[in-house]
Design a protein around this motif. Sequence first.
Motif, PDB file in Angstrom:
ATOM      1  N   ASN A 353     -30.128  -4.892  11.344  1.00  0.00           N
ATOM      2  CA  ASN A 353     -30.542  -6.118  12.021  1.00  0.00           C
ATOM      3  C   ASN A 353     -31.022  -7.153  11.012  1.00  0.00           C
ATOM      4  O   ASN A 353     -30.783  -8.356  11.158  1.00  0.00           O
ATOM      5  CB  ASN A 353     -31.643  -5.827  13.033  1.00  0.00           C
ATOM      6  N   LYS A 354     -31.710  -6.695   9.969  1.00  0.00           N
ATOM      7  CA  LYS A 354     -32.186  -7.624   8.937  1.00  0.00           C
ATOM      8  C   LYS A 354     -31.018  -8.211   8.154  1.00  0.00           C
ATOM      9  O   LYS A 354     -31.023  -9.390   7.792  1.00  0.00           O
ATOM     10  CB  LYS A 354     -33.137  -6.898   7.981  1.00  0.00           C
ATOM     11  N   VAL A 355     -29.998  -7.391   7.890  1.00  0.00           N
ATOM     12  CA  VAL A 355     -28.809  -7.902   7.193  1.00  0.00           C
ATOM     13  C   VAL A 355     -28.113  -8.955   8.058  1.00  0.00           C
ATOM     14  O   VAL A 355     -27.688 -10.010   7.565  1.00  0.00           O
ATOM     15  CB  VAL A 355     -27.843  -6.749   6.862  1.00  0.00           C
ATOM     16  N   ALA A 356     -27.991  -8.686   9.359  1.00  0.00           N
ATOM     17  CA  ALA A 356     -27.342  -9.644  10.258  1.00  0.00           C
ATOM     18  C   ALA A 356     -28.110 -10.963  10.276  1.00  0.00           C
ATOM     19  O   ALA A 356     -27.512 -12.052  10.233  1.00  0.00           O
ATOM     20  CB  ALA A 356     -27.251  -9.055  11.669  1.00  0.00           C
ATOM     21  N   ALA A 357     -29.450 -10.904  10.350  1.00  0.00           N
ATOM     22  CA  ALA A 357     -30.259 -12.117  10.345  1.00  0.00           C
ATOM     23  C   ALA A 357     -30.073 -12.891   9.046  1.00  0.00           C
ATOM     24  O   ALA A 357     -30.028 -14.131   9.029  1.00  0.00           O
ATOM     25  CB  ALA A 357     -31.724 -11.758  10.550  1.00  0.00           C
ATOM     26  N   LEU A 358     -29.952 -12.167   7.930  1.00  0.00           N
ATOM     27  CA  LEU A 358     -29.741 -12.807   6.640  1.00  0.00           C
ATOM     28  C   LEU A 358     -28.403 -13.540   6.595  1.00  0.00           C
ATOM     29  O   LEU A 358     -28.298 -14.673   6.114  1.00  0.00           O
ATOM     30  CB  LEU A 358     -29.813 -11.742   5.531  1.00  0.00           C
ATOM     31  N   LEU A 359     -27.358 -12.910   7.128  1.00  0.00           N
ATOM     32  CA  LEU A 359     -26.030 -13.539   7.147  1.00  0.00           C
ATOM     33  C   LEU A 359     -26.023 -14.805   7.998  1.00  0.00           C
ATOM     34  O   LEU A 359     -25.385 -15.804   7.660  1.00  0.00           O
ATOM     35  CB  LEU A 359     -24.995 -12.545   7.691  1.00  0.00           C
ATOM     36  N   GLU A 361     -28.728 -16.707   8.781  1.00  0.00           N
ATOM     37  CA  GLU A 361     -29.628 -17.720   8.219  1.00  0.00           C
ATOM     38  C   GLU A 361     -29.007 -18.427   7.019  1.00  0.00           C
ATOM     39  O   GLU A 361     -29.070 -19.660   6.908  1.00  0.00           O
ATOM     40  CB  GLU A 361     -30.946 -17.052   7.818  1.00  0.00           C
ATOM     41  N   LYS A 362     -28.402 -17.661   6.093  1.00  0.00           N
ATOM     42  CA  LYS A 362     -27.917 -18.247   4.836  1.00  0.00           C
ATOM     43  C   LYS A 362     -26.402 -18.388   4.775  1.00  0.00           C
ATOM     44  O   LYS A 362     -25.862 -18.804   3.745  1.00  0.00           O
ATOM     45  CB  LYS A 362     -28.405 -17.411   3.660  1.00  0.00           C
ATOM     46  N   ASN A 363     -25.761 -18.014   5.867  1.00  0.00           N
ATOM     47  CA  ASN A 363     -24.306 -18.181   5.945  1.00  0.00           C
ATOM     48  C   ASN A 363     -23.598 -17.449   4.803  1.00  0.00           C
ATOM     49  O   ASN A 363     -22.618 -17.922   4.247  1.00  0.00           O
ATOM     50  CB  ASN A 363     -23.933 -19.674   5.946  1.00  0.00           C
ATOM     51  N   PHE A 364     -24.120 -16.285   4.400  1.00  0.00           N
ATOM     52  CA  PHE A 364     -23.502 -15.479   3.352  1.00  0.00           C
ATOM     53  C   PHE A 364     -22.210 -14.862   3.862  1.00  0.00           C
ATOM     54  O   PHE A 364     -21.992 -14.707   5.065  1.00  0.00           O
ATOM     55  CB  PHE A 364     -24.442 -14.343   2.916  1.00  0.00           C
ATOM     56  N   SER A 365     -21.376 -14.467   2.891  1.00  0.00           N
ATOM     57  CA  SER A 365     -20.222 -13.626   3.182  1.00  0.00           C
ATOM     58  C   SER A 365     -20.551 -12.215   2.713  1.00  0.00           C
ATOM     59  O   SER A 365     -21.374 -12.014   1.805  1.00  0.00           O
ATOM     60  CB  SER A 365     -18.968 -14.139   2.460  1.00  0.00           C
ATOM     61  N   LEU A 366     -19.901 -11.237   3.337  1.00  0.00           N
ATOM     62  CA  LEU A 366     -20.238  -9.847   3.040  1.00  0.00           C
ATOM     63  C   LEU A 366     -18.971  -9.017   2.997  1.00  0.00           C
ATOM     64  O   LEU A 366     -18.110  -9.135   3.867  1.00  0.00           O
ATOM     65  CB  LEU A 366     -21.181  -9.299   4.122  1.00  0.00           C
ATOM     66  N   LYS A 367     -18.888  -8.178   1.954  1.00  0.00           N
ATOM     67  CA  LYS A 367     -17.780  -7.231   1.867  1.00  0.00           C
ATOM     68  C   LYS A 367     -18.334  -5.837   2.084  1.00  0.00           C
ATOM     69  O   LYS A 367     -19.314  -5.439   1.461  1.00  0.00           O
ATOM     70  CB  LYS A 367     -17.095  -7.321   0.507  1.00  0.00           C
ATOM     71  N   LEU A 368     -17.707  -5.098   2.975  1.00  0.00           N
ATOM     72  CA  LEU A 368     -18.086  -3.727   3.273  1.00  0.00           C
ATOM     73  C   LEU A 368     -16.994  -2.803   2.768  1.00  0.00           C
ATOM     74  O   LEU A 368     -15.819  -2.947   3.149  1.00  0.00           O
ATOM     75  CB  LEU A 368     -18.271  -3.538   4.779  1.00  0.00           C
ATOM     76  N   ALA A 369     -17.347  -1.861   1.926  1.00  0.00           N
ATOM     77  CA  ALA A 369     -16.362  -0.936   1.354  1.00  0.00           C
ATOM     78  C   ALA A 369     -16.753   0.474   1.715  1.00  0.00           C
ATOM     79  O   ALA A 369     -17.824   0.964   1.331  1.00  0.00           O
ATOM     80  CB  ALA A 369     -16.291  -1.093  -0.165  1.00  0.00           C
ATOM     81  N   VAL A 397     -21.704  -8.115  13.732  1.00  0.00           N
ATOM     82  CA  VAL A 397     -21.174  -9.201  14.578  1.00  0.00           C
ATOM     83  C   VAL A 397     -21.892  -9.221  15.922  1.00  0.00           C
ATOM     84  O   VAL A 397     -22.206 -10.288  16.461  1.00  0.00           O
ATOM     85  CB  VAL A 397     -19.649  -9.046  14.757  1.00  0.00           C
ATOM     86  N   SER A 398     -22.190  -8.026  16.475  1.00  0.00           N
ATOM     87  CA  SER A 398     -22.905  -7.979  17.758  1.00  0.00           C
ATOM     88  C   SER A 398     -24.300  -8.566  17.647  1.00  0.00           C
ATOM     89  O   SER A 398     -24.886  -8.963  18.659  1.00  0.00           O
ATOM     90  CB  SER A 398     -22.985  -6.534  18.261  1.00  0.00           C
ATOM     91  N   GLN A 399     -24.834  -8.656  16.446  1.00  0.00           N
ATOM     92  CA  GLN A 399     -26.162  -9.227  16.241  1.00  0.00           C
ATOM     93  C   GLN A 399     -26.105 -10.693  15.825  1.00  0.00           C
ATOM     94  O   GLN A 399     -27.115 -11.270  15.435  1.00  0.00           O
ATOM     95  CB  GLN A 399     -26.924  -8.416  15.177  1.00  0.00           C
ATOM     96  N   GLY A 400     -24.927 -11.310  15.914  1.00  0.00           N
ATOM     97  CA  GLY A 400     -24.812 -12.755  15.680  1.00  0.00           C
ATOM     98  C   GLY A 400     -24.133 -13.151  14.391  1.00  0.00           C
ATOM     99  O   GLY A 400     -23.934 -14.348  14.143  1.00  0.00           O
ATOM    100  N   ALA A 401     -23.739 -12.214  13.527  1.00  0.00           N
ATOM    101  CA  ALA A 401     -23.084 -12.558  12.263  1.00  0.00           C
ATOM    102  C   ALA A 401     -21.683 -13.095  12.523  1.00  0.00           C
ATOM    103  O   ALA A 401     -21.039 -12.749  13.522  1.00  0.00           O
ATOM    104  CB  ALA A 401     -23.031 -11.334  11.358  1.00  0.00           C
ATOM    105  N   ASN A 402     -21.227 -13.953  11.630  1.00  0.00           N
ATOM    106  CA  ASN A 402     -19.896 -14.563  11.736  1.00  0.00           C
ATOM    107  C   ASN A 402     -18.857 -13.535  11.294  1.00  0.00           C
ATOM    108  O   ASN A 402     -18.819 -13.120  10.130  1.00  0.00           O
ATOM    109  CB  ASN A 402     -19.837 -15.818  10.875  1.00  0.00           C
ATOM    110  N   ALA A 403     -17.965 -13.123  12.224  1.00  0.00           N
ATOM    111  CA  ALA A 403     -16.977 -12.094  11.913  1.00  0.00           C
ATOM    112  C   ALA A 403     -16.022 -12.530  10.810  1.00  0.00           C
ATOM    113  O   ALA A 403     -15.532 -11.695  10.024  1.00  0.00           O
ATOM    114  CB  ALA A 403     -16.195 -11.741  13.183  1.00  0.00           C
ATOM    115  N   SER A 404     -15.755 -13.850  10.731  1.00  0.00           N
ATOM    116  CA  SER A 404     -14.802 -14.319   9.712  1.00  0.00           C
ATOM    117  C   SER A 404     -15.365 -14.217   8.297  1.00  0.00           C
ATOM    118  O   SER A 404     -14.622 -14.328   7.316  1.00  0.00           O
ATOM    119  CB  SER A 404     -14.407 -15.766  10.023  1.00  0.00           C
ATOM    120  N   ARG A 405     -16.679 -14.003   8.173  1.00  0.00           N
ATOM    121  CA  ARG A 405     -17.297 -13.918   6.849  1.00  0.00           C
ATOM    122  C   ARG A 405     -17.604 -12.475   6.449  1.00  0.00           C
ATOM    123  O   ARG A 405     -18.317 -12.236   5.472  1.00  0.00           O
ATOM    124  CB  ARG A 405     -18.589 -14.744   6.821  1.00  0.00           C
ATOM    125  N   ILE A 406     -17.079 -11.533   7.193  1.00  0.00           N
ATOM    126  CA  ILE A 406     -17.300 -10.118   6.863  1.00  0.00           C
ATOM    127  C   ILE A 406     -15.952  -9.435   6.676  1.00  0.00           C
ATOM    128  O   ILE A 406     -15.085  -9.498   7.551  1.00  0.00           O
ATOM    129  CB  ILE A 406     -18.105  -9.411   7.970  1.00  0.00           C
TER     130      ILE A 406
END
Length: 437
Positions: A353-359, A361-369, A397-406
């Motif tokens: 949940n904290k990672v989702a809030a960070l994404l 708030e700061k509009n970060f992109s994230l790579k999951l491997a 994404v269910s917590q509000g993160a932008n799916a296009s940035r993950i």
Amino acid sequence: MKQNLLKCLPAAVAALFMANSVQAQDSLGTSPKLNTWSIGINAGALSPISPLGGKNDFSNWKTNLGYGLYIKKQITPGFSIKLDGVKGKLSGDNLEPYESGYSNTDAVTAYETELSWSAALNAQVNMLNLNMFRKQDNVQLYASAGAGLAGYKTEITTAAGTTEFGDGSATELVIPVGVGAKFRVTDKINFDLGWTVNFVDGDNLDGVYKGSTNDKYNYAYAGLEFSLGSSDKQLAWHNPVALTYDEALAAKATANALKGDLDAQKAENARLRADMDNLLTDTDGDGVADKLDKCPDTPKGVVVDGSGCPLNVPAPKVIITEADRKVVNEAIRNLEFDLGKSTLRTKSYATLNKVAALLVEKNFSLKLAGHTDNTGSMKLNLGLSKDRAESVKAYLVSQGANASRIEATGYGPNQPIASNKTASGRQQNRRVEFTLF
């Protein structure tokens, strides 16, 4: 005159029955289902006098039984046509003097007339209830008048004995005039009280012809009237004035309901218009609505992209702080899946949940491997690593993160970070890496 009536009476009777083809309607033009046909039977007293004036040929009149039958067609609530039939006996004598004391010394001392039949077509007018708050009364007065024929035989008594008068039978024109009162017993049965004076177009009803005045007889009766039809309402008891009031109330209620619907629709249209205005508001005039504009203060004339930001402007530099990395590392440490599955355990939710809030708030992109050890087949491990990375992405994404940035990728056992020969090494190789950028 009598011959003309004989010609007209069958046509009048036919007209009475033809009226059944016309739907009963009240004077307001409404057409409720109301019974308009009825039949009646009655019995009462026949007497050869009239209280409406005239001189009787015999000083002592007698009262005899009479009985009748009729069929009626109600045209409007206040008007009907009725075909009446009456039979009975009329009689009188000179055994007593007139009330004035004069004694009748005619050669004919008594008579008895058998009223074999009579048929008259009458128009009847009801005294309507005109109270607008009462749809129908239980008592109604009426008056009637008409014309018809009567067939009779008269026997006269003289000093020489009893003999038939004339040829033994006669037919005369009669004019009935009457009044009465009707009482509603049930929806289909009425109790009828009436009185009719019949004026005869001749002076031989009692076997004595004097020529000075025509004969007359009256019939006072009581009977029952039966309404015919499938409805439980009779047109004769229908009050058009009350119907007008009811229709006015119904029309007013309908108008109020329509006005309420119209007002509600106007309010809904106003709300939709406000929502549309709010949706299309473009404060900086760059062609992108404020709700979608990520650069709401773009100077006038600057060409913008679909998000409302100027084109050919370098994207702001992404600065990742140690605190951001700490949030991500904590999520990695707490990340757990069900054994051999891609299902996240609830222990992982709090740090994710904290990672989702960070994404957000700061509009970060994230790579999951996603990675696995070398236990099992290569195909199975590649699929499992990909599914676990996708599972983490779906949760963020269910917590509000932008799916296009993950971005979620699975590498299977191909990028180990420890030896797969030991249990601890294999444990380290089973992981999902988070990379912020």
